[in-house]
Design a protein around this motif. Structure first.
Motif, PDB file in Angstrom:
ATOM      1  N   ALA A  58      65.250  33.497  23.155  1.00  0.00           N
ATOM      2  CA  ALA A  58      65.670  34.862  22.821  1.00  0.00           C
ATOM      3  C   ALA A  58      67.131  35.139  23.147  1.00  0.00           C
ATOM      4  O   ALA A  58      67.590  36.271  22.994  1.00  0.00           O
ATOM      5  N   LEU A  59      67.878  34.128  23.564  1.00  0.00           N
ATOM      6  CA  LEU A  59      69.238  34.373  24.033  1.00  0.00           C
ATOM      7  C   LEU A  59      70.132  34.949  22.937  1.00  0.00           C
ATOM      8  O   LEU A  59      70.943  35.844  23.200  1.00  0.00           O
ATOM      9  N   ASP A  60      69.996  34.455  21.716  1.00  0.00           N
ATOM     10  CA  ASP A  60      70.837  34.948  20.625  1.00  0.00           C
ATOM     11  C   ASP A  60      70.612  36.432  20.354  1.00  0.00           C
ATOM     12  O   ASP A  60      71.503  37.121  19.860  1.00  0.00           O
ATOM     13  N   LYS A  61      69.425  36.936  20.672  1.00  0.00           N
ATOM     14  CA  LYS A  61      69.119  38.354  20.453  1.00  0.00           C
ATOM     15  C   LYS A  61      69.836  39.253  21.452  1.00  0.00           C
ATOM     16  O   LYS A  61      70.119  40.424  21.145  1.00  0.00           O
ATOM     17  N   VAL A  62      70.091  38.742  22.653  1.00  0.00           N
ATOM     18  CA  VAL A  62      70.496  39.631  23.742  1.00  0.00           C
ATOM     19  C   VAL A  62      71.880  39.351  24.316  1.00  0.00           C
ATOM     20  O   VAL A  62      72.424  40.206  25.012  1.00  0.00           O
ATOM     21  N   HIS A  63      72.451  38.183  24.048  1.00  0.00           N
ATOM     22  CA  HIS A  63      73.676  37.802  24.760  1.00  0.00           C
ATOM     23  C   HIS A  63      74.817  38.786  24.475  1.00  0.00           C
ATOM     24  O   HIS A  63      75.335  39.439  25.399  1.00  0.00           O
TER      25      HIS A  63
END
Length: 284
Positions: free
Chosen positions: A175-180
């Motif tokens: 999910a990193l791409d959603k929140v970074h």
């Protein structure tokens, strides 16, 4: 869209550093944007955000989650800056030890992988200069050749910081791409997320971005994430990192630069140096 909020800073911000000595309860004012610097050694530190400052929206307030597959807007300013840095790397003088980079004695990559040149950006979500750097480093990493592997690595400067665990947990569940980028935006533009945010507040914020809250919370408390936090801290100590953002090439070189773009120029040159060294070693 969030990345475009930082785009006007890219061509004017000189590389300043957020020091590990800064507690999150520091000055509430934003650091002034520098327009010129005499020497790399004169780069100022940026005060951390004040965690007690009022937020425009509490992290736990109800809100519709962002679409999971929302497209990321192109950033022409960042793309142009990356292209200019690449051209400067090819046409300009080579990197100078002590000025453009520091060689790390006995340095090792964070996550070695045979045949790959590792580039690590050590960052902190509370660091305004990291926020300004993020659109630029994102555009740059998207153009990397196949023999280069880029890793974000959160700085672990104090144990009370819950964001490194949240980062590794988001990475672990994909999910990193959603929140970074949105985490930078929430902290520095919207002011809806504080550097001293609790684990629960961070989970609530990331859930708004479409992340499974239960899965994220359980992963944050996992042995694997705690181990990665420990490794990140050891890497920073071993590499002599005491401020953010800091770029490290193959565990060997800690990049310095007079501007954000200059960091990429030097990084490109050090990658080329490592590639030549690896190719020469393979031909023997």
């Amino acid at each position: 869209m969030n990345k475009l909020l930082f785009a006007p800073l890219l061509l004017t911000v000189l590389l300043a550093a957020c020091s590990r000595d800064e507690a999150p309860a520091a000055d509430t004012s934003a650091a002034p944007v520098a327009t010129e610097a005499a020497t790399p050694a004169a780069i100022p530190d940026e005060p951390a955000l004040d965690p007690s400052a009022p937020a425009t929206e509490a992290a736990g307030d109800a809100a519709a989650p962002a679409p999971a597959d929302a497209p990321v807007a192109a950033d022409p300013a960042a793309d142009a800056a990356v292209a200019a840095a690449a051209q400067a790397a090819q046409q300009g003088p080579g990197p100078v030890a002590g000025t453009d980079y520091i060689e790390i004695p006995g340095g090792q990559p964070f996550a070695p992988l045979a045949g790959k040149i590792e580039v690590v950006e050590v960052f902190a979500y509370s660091c305004g200069h990291c926020a300004a750097f993020d659109p630029l480093i994102t555009a740059w990493k998207n153009k990397l050749p196949g023999d280069v592997r880029f890793n974000y690595l959160p700085a672990v400067f104090y144990d009370q910081d819950n964001f490194p665990k949240a980062f590794f947990a988001a990475e672990a569940i994909g999910a990193l791409d959603k929140v970074h980028a949105k985490t930078f935006n929430a902290m520095h533009i919207e002011r809806s997320l504080r550097p001293s945010a609790s684990s629960d507040d961070i989970v609530k914020f990331m859930a708004k971005q479409g992340v499974d809250a239960a899965q994220l919370k359980g992963t944050m408390d996992s042995f694997a994430v705690n181990a990665k936090v420990g490794r990140a801290k050891q890497f920073a100590v071993r590499s002599g990192i005491d401020s953010t953002p800091t770029v490290v090439v193959n565990g060997k070189y800690r990049v310095r630069g007079r501007s954000l773009e200059d960091v990429l120029r030097i990084t490109d040159q050090l990658i080329a140096r490592e590639r030549a060294t690896m190719q020469a070693g393979g031909s023997q």
